[in-house]
Write an enzyme that holds these catalytic residues in place. Structure first.
Site, PDB file in Angstrom:
ATOM      1  CB  THR A  79      -0.998  -0.033   1.178  1.00  0.00           C
ATOM      2  OG1 THR A  79      -1.967   0.998   1.021  1.00  0.00           O
ATOM      3  CG2 THR A  79      -0.288   0.162   2.515  1.00  0.00           C
ATOM      4  CG  ASN A  80       1.347   4.241  -2.465  1.00  0.00           C
ATOM      5  OD1 ASN A  80       2.148   3.315  -2.507  1.00  0.00           O
ATOM      6  ND2 ASN A  80       1.126   5.028  -3.488  1.00  0.00           N
TER       7      ASN A  80
END
Ligand code: CTP
Ligand code: CA
Length: 227
Positions: free
Chosen positions: A33-34
């Site tokens: 994810t970011n």
């Protein structure tokens, strides 16, 4: 508690916005994810609704309440985000891409949890093969009659230079640049507007104040915009 009543500068307009991170599953319990809280995107969705726009918010996994009057579509991965956005984009006058989309996803998602199956330190770690995710902003901007597209650029260095390049590469009229990770998850932000004519820095403020300023900016540009 001030400014509950904003000028309806986007009355009759439809605004589509992406926000939050995306989550790309490796297996049922792990993923890529970011960093993104979604706060800036949610603030813009709220400000646009206050300004009279019909707002659709496509959100990755975040922990935020839906702003009043906003239609929200929840997604996880970049491809789900693209699938939510594309059927809607052409019917909107404005598209704002604030999402921190994961640039890559695991080439394969394992159906079951990957096991270590060995004594600590004894097994070879699994090798993760990655595939590139679609660029949602660039895909919308490439439509035959695209909505007015506003991109974001969160950079850790060379902010303006990268934002200019991004604006041209994705072929969008306006990029909002901010220096992360200092602002990630914070309630205030420092942003610079980058367009074909140059840059304009907005004074540091809380995200809702900046969102309202940005909405006024968008409304102004929209009166001059032709796809
Ligand atoms: N964006 C998008 N889809 C992607 C990647 C980015 O819609 N797959 C959008 C973001 O929402 C943002 C803009 O494009 O509005 C810029 O995103 P950013 O990650 O800064 O740019 P990239 O082109 O992915 O370049 P890099 O991550 O290498 O800096
Ligand atoms: Ca990226």
């Amino acid at each position: 508690v001030v400014a509950h009543f904003q000028p309806k500068v986007l009355a009759g307009k439809k605004l589509l916005i992406t926000a939050g991170p995306t989550y790309e599953a490796i297996d049922p319990v792990r993923g890529i994810t970011n960093r993104s809280s979604g706060k800036m995107g949610f603030a813009i969705a709220r400000a646009a609704a206050e300004a009279g726009a019909e707002v659709t918010l496509v959100a990755g996994p975040v922990h935020l309440p839906t702003p009043i009057g906003v239609r929200r579509i929840d997604v996880h991965s970049a491809r789900e985000m693209l699938d939510a956005v594309m059927p809607l984009a052409a019917a909107h006058q404005v598209f704002v891409a604030t999402a921190a989309v994961a640039d890559w996803r695991p080439a394969q998602t394992q159906a079951h949890k990957i096991k270590k199956n060995a004594a600590p330190g004894q097994a070879q770690p699994p090798q993760l093969e990655l595939a590139e995710n679609p660029d949602i902003l660039a895909t919308v901007a490439a439509l035959p009659h695209p909505p007015m597209c506003v991109g974001f650029a969160a950079e850790s260095q060379d902010l303006i230079q990268h934002a200019r390049e991004k604006r041209q590469r994705k072929n969008v009229p306006l990029i909002v640049a901010n220096l992360g990770p200092a602002t990630f998850g914070q309630d205030d932000n420092a942003i610079t507007l980058v367009d074909a004519r140059g840059e304009r820095e907005l004074s540091r403020a809380d995200k809702l104040t900046l969102a309202r300023e940005l909405v006024r900016e968008i409304a102004q540009r929209l009166t001059l915009y032709t796809a």
